[in-house]
Write an enzyme that holds these catalytic residues in place. Structure first.
Site, PDB file in Angstrom:
ATOM      1  N   ARG A  50      -7.831  -5.664   1.886  1.00 10.39           N
ATOM      2  CA  ARG A  50      -8.007  -5.358   0.467  1.00 10.39           C
ATOM      3  C   ARG A  50      -9.490  -5.254   0.086  1.00 10.39           C
ATOM      4  NH1 ARG A  50      -5.109 -10.573  -1.997  1.00 10.39           N
ATOM      5  NH2 ARG A  50      -3.486  -9.607  -0.760  1.00 10.39           N
ATOM      6  N   TYR A  51     -10.336  -6.058   0.729  1.00  6.63           N
ATOM      7  CA  TYR A  51     -11.758  -6.023   0.380  1.00  6.63           C
ATOM      8  C   TYR A  51     -12.426  -4.765   0.948  1.00  6.63           C
ATOM      9  CZ  TYR A  51     -10.830 -10.872  -0.889  1.00  6.63           C
ATOM     10  OH  TYR A  51     -10.297 -12.005  -1.452  1.00  6.63           O
ATOM     11  N   HIS A  63     -16.959 -10.699 -10.087  1.00  5.83           N
ATOM     12  CA  HIS A  63     -15.812 -10.401  -9.239  1.00  5.83           C
ATOM     13  C   HIS A  63     -14.575 -11.156  -9.747  1.00  5.83           C
ATOM     14  CE1 HIS A  63     -13.673  -9.524  -5.447  1.00  5.83           C
ATOM     15  NE2 HIS A  63     -13.120 -10.719  -5.668  1.00  5.83           N
ATOM     16  N   HIS A  78     -10.795  -9.960 -11.837  1.00  6.92           N
ATOM     17  CA  HIS A  78      -9.374 -10.293 -11.633  1.00  6.92           C
ATOM     18  C   HIS A  78      -8.733 -10.703 -12.962  1.00  6.92           C
ATOM     19  CE1 HIS A  78      -9.212 -10.054  -7.297  1.00  6.92           C
ATOM     20  NE2 HIS A  78     -10.151 -10.958  -7.119  1.00  6.92           N
ATOM     21  N   HIS A 105     -10.235 -17.010   4.470  1.00  7.79           N
ATOM     22  CA  HIS A 105      -8.979 -16.276   4.313  1.00  7.79           C
ATOM     23  C   HIS A 105      -8.025 -16.438   5.490  1.00  7.79           C
ATOM     24  CE1 HIS A 105     -11.830 -14.716   1.455  1.00  7.79           C
ATOM     25  NE2 HIS A 105     -10.879 -14.075   0.807  1.00  7.79           N
ATOM     26  N   ALA A 131     -14.355 -19.644  -4.419  1.00  8.63           N
ATOM     27  CA  ALA A 131     -14.092 -19.115  -5.761  1.00  8.63           C
ATOM     28  C   ALA A 131     -12.767 -18.345  -5.826  1.00  8.63           C
ATOM     29  CB  ALA A 131     -15.232 -18.188  -6.181  1.00  8.63           C
ATOM     30  N   TYR A 150       0.816  -1.216   0.000  1.00  4.24           N
ATOM     31  CA  TYR A 150       0.000   0.000   0.000  1.00  4.24           C
ATOM     32  C   TYR A 150       0.854   1.273   0.000  1.00  4.24           C
ATOM     33  CZ  TYR A 150      -3.957  -3.085   0.786  1.00  4.24           C
ATOM     34  OH  TYR A 150      -4.903  -4.074   0.649  1.00  4.24           O
TER      35      TYR A 150
HETATM   36  C1  BJ2 Z   1     -14.872 -15.122  -3.636  1.00  3.42           C
HETATM   37  C2  BJ2 Z   1     -13.617 -14.318  -3.425  1.00  3.42           C
HETATM   38  C3  BJ2 Z   1     -11.119 -14.565  -3.566  1.00  3.42           C
HETATM   39  C4  BJ2 Z   1     -11.069 -13.379  -4.490  1.00  3.42           C
HETATM   40  C5  BJ2 Z   1     -10.039 -15.606  -3.916  1.00  3.42           C
HETATM   41  C6  BJ2 Z   1      -9.673 -16.431  -2.713  1.00  3.42           C
HETATM   42  C7  BJ2 Z   1      -8.613 -15.629  -2.020  1.00  3.42           C
HETATM   43  C8  BJ2 Z   1      -7.948 -14.800  -3.103  1.00  3.42           C
HETATM   44  C9  BJ2 Z   1      -8.338 -14.900  -5.564  1.00  3.42           C
HETATM   45  C10 BJ2 Z   1      -6.986 -14.241  -5.899  1.00  3.42           C
HETATM   46  C11 BJ2 Z   1      -7.217 -13.069  -6.784  1.00  3.42           C
HETATM   47  C12 BJ2 Z   1      -5.972 -12.240  -6.961  1.00  3.42           C
HETATM   48  C13 BJ2 Z   1     -13.598 -13.745  -2.011  1.00  3.42           C
HETATM   49  C14 BJ2 Z   1     -15.043 -11.790  -2.630  1.00  3.42           C
HETATM   50  C15 BJ2 Z   1     -15.467 -10.577  -1.845  1.00  3.42           C
HETATM   51  C16 BJ2 Z   1     -15.159 -10.840  -0.385  1.00  3.42           C
HETATM   52  C17 BJ2 Z   1     -14.371 -12.105  -0.330  1.00  3.42           C
HETATM   53  C18 BJ2 Z   1     -15.054 -13.132   0.560  1.00  3.42           C
HETATM   54  N1  BJ2 Z   1     -12.435 -15.167  -3.611  1.00  3.42           N
HETATM   55  N2  BJ2 Z   1      -8.746 -15.019  -4.282  1.00  3.42           N
HETATM   56  N3  BJ2 Z   1      -6.153 -15.195  -6.575  1.00  3.42           N
HETATM   57  N4  BJ2 Z   1     -14.295 -12.614  -1.709  1.00  3.42           N
HETATM   58  O1  BJ2 Z   1     -10.674 -12.316  -4.043  1.00  3.42           O
HETATM   59  O2  BJ2 Z   1     -11.455 -13.517  -5.650  1.00  3.42           O
HETATM   60  O3  BJ2 Z   1      -9.010 -15.292  -6.489  1.00  3.42           O
HETATM   61  O4  BJ2 Z   1      -5.483 -12.124  -8.090  1.00  3.42           O
HETATM   62  O5  BJ2 Z   1      -5.509 -11.685  -5.979  1.00  3.42           O
HETATM   63  O6  BJ2 Z   1     -13.006 -14.324  -1.140  1.00  3.42           O
HETATM   64  O7  BJ2 Z   1     -14.864 -13.097   1.766  1.00  3.42           O
HETATM   65  O8  BJ2 Z   1     -15.830 -13.947   0.051  1.00  3.42           O
HETATM   66 ZN    ZN Z   2     -11.148 -11.053  -5.389  1.00  6.32          ZN
END
Ligand code: BJ2
Ligand code: ZN
Length: 669
Positions: free
Chosen positions: A521-522, A382, A386, A512, A353, A224
Site C-alpha cells: 500500500r505504501y 500522514h 487517514h 509491519h 504512529a 485491489y
Molecule cells: C507511521 C505510519 C501506519 C500508517 C499505521 C501503523 C500501521 C497502519 C495506521 C492505519 C491507518 C489505516 C507508517 C508511514 C509511511 C511508511 C510507513 C512506515 N503508521 N497504520 N490504522 N508509515 O499507515 O499510518 O495508522 O486507516 O489504514 O507505518 O513504514 O513508517
Molecule cells: Zn498510513
C-alpha cells in the site's frame, strides 16, 4: 414487507388482463423493487450492528495499544473474539443472499454484498483464531517494548526505538555506534519473533484457504480488484529504478566521503546503518551529508522548529490548519481530547504512529510519540490524512468505509505534505526566512524530497515481495532471513553492517511484519500521491505544464478550495466504487502512472546524472561478500538487557549451555 409485495401484485391483477406482456413486466419490476427494498433494509441492519461491534473491538485494541498490560491484553483478546463472532454471523446471513444479490440492479447494494462475501481471519475456528490473534499481539508487543543497551555505557539498558534509537540513527555519525544500535535492535526485536512468525504464517494461510485463496499473500491483494496487480507493481518499479540508482550512486559517494572507502566502497552496496534510518527505508536524515549546494538554503527545518519552541500540539494544529484551508473537514473536538500525541512516561505503549477510526462517526484519534522534527511533522500530516478520509466517508455503510484501495488511504496526508514541504510554504509559516528562485536551491529542495520519496520506493516494493513468497511457500522457513537480504541487496543495493544468518529474523525488526500490516500500500501510495498532487495543482492554478515558471515541484495547494473540494469528492467515495473510477474522478485517468514522479523530479534526475558522470561514479552495485549464511555465526546477543521476556535461543546447544550455567550458579550458592 411481504404484505406490501402481495398487495402490489393483487392491484396489478385487477387492473390489467392476465398474461399481458405489460402485466408480466410490471410484476417483474415490482418483484425486483421489493427485492431491492429487502436488501436495503437487510444491509442497513447489518451495518448498524456491525458499526457497534466494530466500535467495541476498536476501543479494546486502542486501550491495549495505549497502555500495554496483561489486563488490557485479555480484554482486547476477548473483544477480538466477540467481533469475529459477529463477522461470522453476518457473513452467514449474507451468504443466504447468494444467487439473489447478484440480480439486484442497484450497484451500490450489489457492491456491499460482494464486499461482505469475504469473511477474513474470522473463518478460523475459535481456538485457532485465538492463537492467531495472540501471536500478532505478542509479536507487536515484543517489538514495541524492546530495549537495548547504550553503546558507550553498556550498563544503561533502557534505550527504546522511539525516541532513543531513532534519534541515534538520525544524528550519530559514529560508525561503531550506528553498527551497535542497528545490530542490537535486531537482536531485541526480530530475533525474538522468528518462532512466533512460523506459526503465524501457518494459521494465516489456513484462514486464507478457508476464504478460497491460495495463501494470505493472495488474500491481501483482494482489495485491489486486479488480476495483474503484482505485474503492475513490477512494471512501476522498473520505471522508477533508473532514478533510484542515480540517487544510490550519489548518496554512496557522499557517505564514502564521510566514512572512508574502507567502510563505503566505490562499487558495492551501501551499509544499511549509515542511511539515517533503522530500516534504510527513507534517507532524509542524511540530507546534511548529501546537500548538493552547501551554501544555499537548507530545507530541513528541524532546527527552526526547535528554535521556535514547536510542540507536538502545534504540529498537529499546523496540519489541521492546512486541511481547513482546503475547505476539508477539520479535526473534531474528540480528536483533540482523546488522541495521544506525546509519549506517556509511566506506561508502555505502542509508539509506532497510527490513526484510528472507531466506527461511530464521532471518535477518531491519532496515537503518535511525536518528536519535534520535520520528519515527524510530515508523519503528523500522514496520520491526519487517514483521519480526513475517515471523516469524508463516515456517511457510508461500514463495508465502504475504507480507501478506494489501501494505497489511496496512505496517500492523502502525504499529498498535503508535498505542498507543506515546499520552501514557499515553509516561508509562509515562518519556518524559512527567505526563498530565492534559484536553480541551486531548487536542487537542494528536490534532493531533500528525493531522499524521502525516491529512496523509499524499493523498500516499499520489497517488503511484501518478501511476504508474498513466504506465504506462498516459495521461500521456505529455513531461508527466510537470507531471502530478505537477497531482496535488500538486489532491489535496494544495501548490505548489513555485520553478516546475517538464519538465526536472525531481520524482517521482524520492522513494525509491519510483527504487527501484520500489509506494506505494498505504501509503494502504491508513493506512486499515486504524485498523480493526485498533479491533478490538485492544476485545479489550484499552481501547475501549468506549458509554463516553466510553474513546475510541479513548486506547487503549494494551500488555501485552494478548488483543490480541496476535488480531493474531498474522491475521498467521499470510500470503496463504494472500484479504485480506477475514483482515480478518474480526480485525475481523469484510470491507471497508476509512475511518469508523474519522474516528471516531478526531472530537474534532479538531470542534475544527478551529470554529477555522477562528472565524478565517474559507478551506477549500480556489485559484491562478492557473503551477506547472509544459512548456518552462519550464531552470535550471542551481547549488550542486550536481560528481562523476563527474553527468550533463550532455541537449539539444543543453547539449552545445554543454559542448564550448565544454571547448575553452576546453584552449586555456588
Ligand atoms: C507511521 C505510519 C501506519 C500508517 C499505521 C501503523 C500501521 C497502519 C495506521 C492505519 C491507518 C489505516 C507508517 C508511514 C509511511 C511508511 C510507513 C512506515 N503508521 N497504520 N490504522 N508509515 O499507515 O499510518 O495508522 O486507516 O489504514 O507505518 O513504514 O513508517
Ligand atoms: Zn498510513
Amino acid at each position: 414487507m411481504l404484505l406490501v409485495v402481495w398487495t402490489c401484485v393483487l392491484v396489478g391483477a385487477l387492473a390489467v388482463p392476465q398474461h399481458s406482456p405489460v402485466h408480466v413486466a410490471d410484476q417483474a419490476r415490482s418483484e425486483s423493487e421489493s427485492l431491492e427494498e429487502e436488501a436495503r433494509t437487510f444491509l442497513a441492519g447489518v451495518d448498524e450492528r456491525g458499526s457497534t461491534e466494530c466500535t467495541a473491538a476498536t476501543m479494546a485494541s486502542w486501550e491495549y495499544a495505549s497502555d500495554i498490560n496483561e489486563r488490557n491484553k485479555k480484554i482486547k483478546a476477548e473483544a477480538q473474539l466477540k467481533y469475529a463472532d459477529w463477522q461470522k454471523e453476518s457473513w452467514q446471513m449474507v451468504k443466504k443472499w447468494n444467487g439473489r444479490w447478484e440480480t439486484l440492479s442497484d450497484p451500490f447494494l450489489k457492491r456491499q454484498f460482494k464486499a461482505m462475501s469475504i469473511l477474513g481471519t474470522a473463518a478460523l475456528d475459535k481456538k485457532e483464531l485465538e492463537k492467531y490473534n495472540s501471536l500478532v499481539t505478542d509479536m507487536s508487543t515484543i517489538y514495541s517494548t524492546a530495549k537495548i543497551c547504550d553503546y558507550k555505557n553498556p550498563k544503561k539498558c533502557d534505550l527504546e526505538l522511539e525516541p532513543d534509537l531513532t534519534r541515534i540513527l538520525r544524528t550519530s555519525r559514529d560508525y561503531g555506534e550506528l553498527q551497535h544500535v542497528w545490530k542490537m535492535w535486531r537482536h531485541a526485536s526480530g530475533r525474538k519473533v522468528r518462532d512466533h512468525y512460523k506459526l503465524f504464517v501457518r494459521l494465516a494461510n489456513k484462514a486464507a484457504k478457508l476464504n478460497g485463496f491460495d495463501n494470505m499473500g493472495d488474500m491481501w491483494l483482494y482489495p485491489y480488484e486486479s488480476d495483474t496487480f503484482r505485474e503492475d507493481m513490477a512494471e512501476l518499479w522498473e520505471q522508477l529504478r533508473p532514478l533510484y540508482q542515480q540517487m544510490h550512486a550519489y548518496v554512496r559517494r557522499k557517505l564514502r566521503e564521510q566514512y572512508g572507502e574502507e567502510y563505503v566502497s566505490k562499487r558495492g552496496p551501501i551499509p544499511a546503518h549509515l542511511l539515517g534510518n533503522m530500516w534504510s527505508q527513507s534517507w532524509g536524515e542524511v540530507y546534511s551529508l548529501a546537500i548538493p549546494y552547501q551554501g544555499k538554503t537548507h530545507v530541513d527545518v528541524t532546527p527552526q522548529m526547535v528554535q521556535q519552541n514547536y510542540t507536538p500540539r502545534k504540529m498537529f494544529e499546523l496540519s489541521d490548519d492546512f486541511f481547513g484551508s482546503l475547505n476539508l473537514t477539520r479535526m473534531p473536538s474528540e480528536f483533540w481530547t482523546e488522541s495521544i500525541i506525546e509519549k506517556p512516561k509511566e506506561r508502555d505503549i505502542i509508539c509506532h504512529a497510527s490513526a484510528w477510526d472507531f466506527c461511530n462517526g464521532k471518535d477518531f484519534r491519532v496515537k503518535q510519540c511525536t518528536v519535534v522534527t520535520m520528519r515527524d511533522l510530515i508523519t503528523v500530516h500522514h496520520e491526519m490524512g487517514h483521519i480526513e478520509y475517515y471523516l469524508q466517508y463516515k456517511h457510508l455503510p461500514e463495508v465502504f468505509r475504507t480507501g478506494s484501495n489501501p494505497g489511496f488511504h496512505e496517500a492523502v496526508g502525504d499529498v498535503l505534505a508535498l505542498s507543506v514541504a515546499t520552501p514557499k510554504h515553509l516561508a509562509k509559516v515562518g519556518l524559512l526566512d527567505e526563498v530565492h528562485d534559484d536553480d541551486e536551491e531548487d536542487i537542494n529542495f528536490l534532493m531533500n524530497m528525493a531522499l524521502d520519496k525516491i529512496t523509499f520506493l524499493p523498500f516499499g516494493y520489497l517488503m511484501d515481495n518478501w511476504r508474498w513468497d513466504v506465504f506462498s511457500g516459495k521461500t521456505p522457513e529455513k531461508d527466510w532471513n537470507c531471502a530478505w537480504w537477497n531482496l535488500r541487496y538486489n532491489i535496494q543495493g544495501i548490505k548489513p553492517p555485520v553478516q546475517r544468518s538464519e538465526f536472525d529474523f531481520d524482517p521482524g525488526a520492522k513494525y509491519h511484519i510483527p504487527a501484520n500490516v500489509p506494506y505494498i500500500r505504501y509503494f502504491v501510495s508513493y506512486v499515486v500521491q504524485f498523480q493526485f498532487h498533479k491533478a490538485l495543482c492544476i485545479k489550484a492554478g499552481q501547475y501549468d505544464p506549458q509554463d516553466p515558471s510553474k513546475p510541479l515541484h513548486k506547487c503549494d495547494i494551500y488555501q485552494s478550495t478548488e483543490a480541496g473540494n476535488a480531493l474531498g469528492d474522491m475521498l467521499k467515495l470510500g470503496s463504494s466504487v472500484a479504485w480506477p473510477e475514483a482515480m478518474a474522478a480526480l485525475t481523469g485517468g484510470k491507471r497508476m502512472d509512475a511518469s508523474v514522479i519522474r516528471e516531478y523530479f526531472k530537474p534532479l534526475e538531470t542534475w544527478l546524472t551529470n554529477d555522477n558522470q562528472k565524478h565517474g561514479e559507478f551506477v549500480g552495485w556489485e559484491t562478492d561478500e557473503v551477506l547472509c549464511t544459512s548456518d552462519g555465526p550464531r552470535e550471542a546477543a551481547t549488550g542486550e538487557p536481560s528481562s523476563a521476556t527474553t527468550l533463550v535461543p532455541a537449539g539444543p546447544l543453547y539449552l545445554l549451555l543454559f542448564l550448565l550455567v544454571g547448575l553452576l550458579l546453584s552449586h555456588r550458592s
